[in-house]
Scaffold this motif. Structure first.
Motif, PDB file in Angstrom:
ATOM      1  N   VAL A   1       0.878  -1.171   0.000  1.00 22.26           N
ATOM      2  CA  VAL A   1       0.000   0.000   0.000  1.00 22.26           C
ATOM      3  C   VAL A   1       0.915   1.220   0.000  1.00 22.26           C
ATOM      4  N   LEU A   2       0.726   2.107  -0.985  1.00 24.60           N
ATOM      5  CA  LEU A   2       1.551   3.317  -1.093  1.00 24.60           C
ATOM      6  C   LEU A   2       0.734   4.502  -0.599  1.00 24.60           C
ATOM      7  N   LEU A   3       1.078   5.001   0.572  1.00 26.56           N
ATOM      8  CA  LEU A   3       0.281   6.065   1.171  1.00 26.56           C
ATOM      9  C   LEU A   3       1.125   7.330   1.352  1.00 26.56           C
ATOM     10  N   VAL A   4       0.587   8.456   0.930  1.00 25.58           N
ATOM     11  CA  VAL A   4       1.261   9.742   1.165  1.00 25.58           C
ATOM     12  C   VAL A   4       0.679  10.336   2.447  1.00 25.58           C
ATOM     13  N   HIS A   5       1.537  10.607   3.427  1.00 30.85           N
ATOM     14  CA  HIS A   5       1.063  11.089   4.737  1.00 30.85           C
ATOM     15  C   HIS A   5       0.443  12.481   4.591  1.00 30.85           C
ATOM     16  N   THR A   6       1.267  13.460   4.186  1.00 32.28           N
ATOM     17  CA  THR A   6       0.714  14.780   3.846  1.00 32.28           C
ATOM     18  C   THR A   6       0.940  14.995   2.371  1.00 32.28           C
ATOM     19  N   ASP A   7      -0.143  15.097   1.598  1.00 29.77           N
ATOM     20  CA  ASP A   7       0.023  15.368   0.170  1.00 29.77           C
ATOM     21  C   ASP A   7       0.168  16.875  -0.004  1.00 29.77           C
ATOM     22  N   THR A   8       1.303  17.282  -0.514  1.00 26.31           N
ATOM     23  CA  THR A   8       1.649  18.691  -0.592  1.00 26.31           C
ATOM     24  C   THR A   8       0.783  19.442  -1.599  1.00 26.31           C
ATOM     25  N   ALA A   9       0.165  18.710  -2.536  1.00 26.13           N
ATOM     26  CA  ALA A   9      -0.704  19.361  -3.512  1.00 26.13           C
ATOM     27  C   ALA A   9      -2.047  19.733  -2.890  1.00 26.13           C
ATOM     28  N   THR A  10      -2.581  18.844  -2.056  1.00 31.35           N
ATOM     29  CA  THR A  10      -3.921  19.067  -1.491  1.00 31.35           C
ATOM     30  C   THR A  10      -3.857  19.690  -0.103  1.00 31.35           C
ATOM     31  N   SER A  11      -2.698  19.620   0.538  1.00 38.43           N
ATOM     32  CA  SER A  11      -2.474  20.044   1.925  1.00 38.43           C
ATOM     33  C   SER A  11      -3.390  19.320   2.904  1.00 38.43           C
ATOM     34  N   ILE A  12      -3.561  18.016   2.645  1.00 41.40           N
ATOM     35  CA  ILE A  12      -4.354  17.166   3.539  1.00 41.40           C
ATOM     36  C   ILE A  12      -3.443  16.088   4.129  1.00 41.40           C
ATOM     37  N   THR A  13      -3.610  15.835   5.428  1.00 38.55           N
ATOM     38  CA  THR A  13      -2.815  14.813   6.111  1.00 38.55           C
ATOM     39  C   THR A  13      -3.667  13.571   6.335  1.00 38.55           C
ATOM     40  N   ALA A  14      -3.146  12.440   5.911  1.00 37.16           N
ATOM     41  CA  ALA A  14      -3.878  11.176   6.022  1.00 37.16           C
ATOM     42  C   ALA A  14      -3.710  10.572   7.415  1.00 37.16           C
ATOM     43  N   ASP A  15      -4.680   9.765   7.804  1.00 40.56           N
ATOM     44  CA  ASP A  15      -4.653   9.073   9.089  1.00 40.56           C
ATOM     45  C   ASP A  15      -3.935   7.732   8.887  1.00 40.56           C
ATOM     46  N   VAL A  16      -2.620   7.737   9.117  1.00 39.40           N
ATOM     47  CA  VAL A  16      -1.824   6.530   8.860  1.00 39.40           C
ATOM     48  C   VAL A  16      -2.255   5.363   9.773  1.00 39.40           C
ATOM     49  N   PRO A  17      -2.441   5.594  11.092  1.00 37.51           N
ATOM     50  CA  PRO A  17      -2.851   4.464  11.930  1.00 37.51           C
ATOM     51  C   PRO A  17      -4.170   3.835  11.474  1.00 37.51           C
TER      52      PRO A  17
ATOM     53  N   ALA B   1       6.557  15.514   3.173  1.00 32.47           N
ATOM     54  CA  ALA B   1       6.023  16.820   3.577  1.00 32.47           C
ATOM     55  C   ALA B   1       5.445  16.808   4.990  1.00 32.47           C
ATOM     56  N   SER B   2       5.590  15.685   5.693  1.00 31.25           N
ATOM     57  CA  SER B   2       5.047  15.640   7.053  1.00 31.25           C
ATOM     58  C   SER B   2       6.139  15.509   8.105  1.00 31.25           C
ATOM     59  N   LEU B   3       7.269  14.913   7.737  1.00 30.48           N
ATOM     60  CA  LEU B   3       8.340  14.672   8.701  1.00 30.48           C
ATOM     61  C   LEU B   3       8.757  15.981   9.373  1.00 30.48           C
TER      62      LEU B   3
END
Ligand SMILES: *Cc1c(COP(=O)(O)O)cnc(C)c1O
Length: 395
Positions: free
Chosen positions: A138-154, A175-177
């Motif tokens: 599964v390839l997940l982007v934590h914070t997508d810099t284009a949308t400025s939305i942060t995903a709920d990784v847990p 973009a989240s680190l």
């Protein structure tokens, strides 16, 4: 050409401001890369990056930008024809997916409107349907810099577990680190991808992957061709192999200083500062938007990133004029809308080496730019940001 005095305000979501301390740490002659001092310095960087990802797993450092680290995650763990699951977070999930497809991997997509965080339930559904376990990662982007939305990784981790699926969880934290908490080990992430030029305040050119035991085991069976990126070679004892050739010495000198700066401030303080400054940007955008021409891309306030804010502009507004005015008259650089948001949005980066006066200067400049360009906005967005920061300063 007009001469612009004062500091350039680099409010792009990467690269970000490079502090003088980091520049100074890099300003020195080259050294013998196999000498004991440099070997020890690099070893300390591999070790001390781990806590920044909250991991005790293996760390790799590349003389490459984030795209390089993306590629290492794919070619080390997967085989031609493998399926990968890509929840659409925005332009960066799309770009990582295209890279995967160019390596002969087959993407299974979880669509999304780019205005909301991805739904973990939708990920679970796709994984449950994959009875044969053909999906390998599964390839997940934590914070997508284009949308400025942060995903709920847990939540995505829980979805994978609930489906009883063995796929690797790979997370792009570029973009989240160091802008928001990321817990590789607690969250069960197998491959975490990072880069230096965003929250870590480095000049571009270094990227990282932290890899779990499960990720390293996958690398032993993976069949995609790889040489320069090969984790196995980079794990060899001889320090010449750690970077697959000459070490990017000056970037390592800078990295050492960057890690020290993060640790002096403390990671929790770093996250709190990012939340505070993001709050100021959000207050300003809320007010500007009341005139109807500007709006947040991220529909849900809780999903808004602490590192970047994407702002939609109404049809018919020439957003390029705002970029040009801010660049040429005020020496302020903002981010452009990416992918489907190209020409329809602008972005304010707010990560890395940044404080209150810098964010207030940025917001006031944007507000002046909106006025100068005749872009409809409710004034006093900057005042709302001032009030927010005053309130935060009393805590
Ligand atoms: C910046 C960024 C990248 C790409 O990094 P480069 O260093 O430009 O290759 C990938 N993913 C995310 C989320 C980013 O913000």
């Amino acid at each position: 050409m007009t001469v612009l005095r004062g500091r350039n305000f680099l409010q792009t979501p990467g690269p970000t401001n490079v502090p003088g301390r980091i520049l100074n740490a890099m300003h020195r002659p080259a050294v013998e890369f196999s000498g004991p001092d440099f070997v020890e310095l690099s070893r300390s960087c591999f070790e001390d990056l781990k806590p920044l990802f909250r991991t005790s797993d293996e760390m790799f450092i590349y003389a490459a930008n984030g795209h390089g680290a993306w590629e290492t995650a794919l070619v080390n763990t997967l085989s031609p024809g493998d399926r990968i699951l890509v929840p659409h977070t925005g332009n960066f999930s799309a770009a990582w997916q295209r890279m995967a497809e160019s390596h002969g991997l087959v993407a299974v997509e979880v669509p999304n409107d780019w205005q909301h965080a991805i739904e973990a339930d939708a990920v679970e559904e796709v994984l449950r349907a994959d009875q044969a376990h053909e999906i390998k990662a599964v390839l997940l982007v934590h914070t997508d810099t284009a949308t400025s939305i942060t995903a709920d990784v847990p939540a995505v981790r829980r979805a994978i577990d609930a489906a009883g699926h063995p796929a690797l969880l790979m997370v792009d934290t570029i973009a989240s680190l160091l802008t928001v908490d990321f817990r590789m080990d607690d969250w069960g992430v197998d491959v975490a991808v990072g880069a230096g030029q965003k929250g870590l305040m480095m000049p571009p050119g270094l990227s990282f992957t932290a890899v779990s035991a499960k990720g390293l085991a996958a690398a032993e069976k993976a069949k995609l061709p790889r040489a320069y990126w090969n984790w196995g070679d980079r794990l060899e004892k001889q320090n010449y192999r750690w970077f697959c050739g000459t070490a990017p010495e000056h970037l390592i000198f800078g990295l050492r200083e960057a890690i020290d700066m993060v640790n002096e401030e403390g990671m929790d303080a770093v996250f709190a500062r990012h939340a505070r400054l993001a709050g100021a940007v959000h207050r300003a955008v809320e007010v500007w938007g009341q005139a109807g021409a500007l709006s947040f891309n991220a529909a849900v306030p809780e999903q808004r990133a602490t590192s970047v804010t994407t702002i939609h502009v109404a049809d018919g507004i020439d957003i390029e004029a705002l970029h040009v005015l801010l660049r040429e008259k005020f020496n302020v650089a903002l981010g452009y809308g990416l992918g489907t948001l190209q020409g329809r949005a602008f972005r304010i980066g707010h990560m890395g080496d940044l404080n209150e006066p810098m964010i207030l200067g940025t917001l006031a400049s944007v507000e002046a730019g909106l006025a100068a360009c005749g872009i409809p906005h409710e004034p006093h967005g900057t005042s709302a940001a001032i009030a927010w920061l005053a309130e935060q300063a009393q805590r």
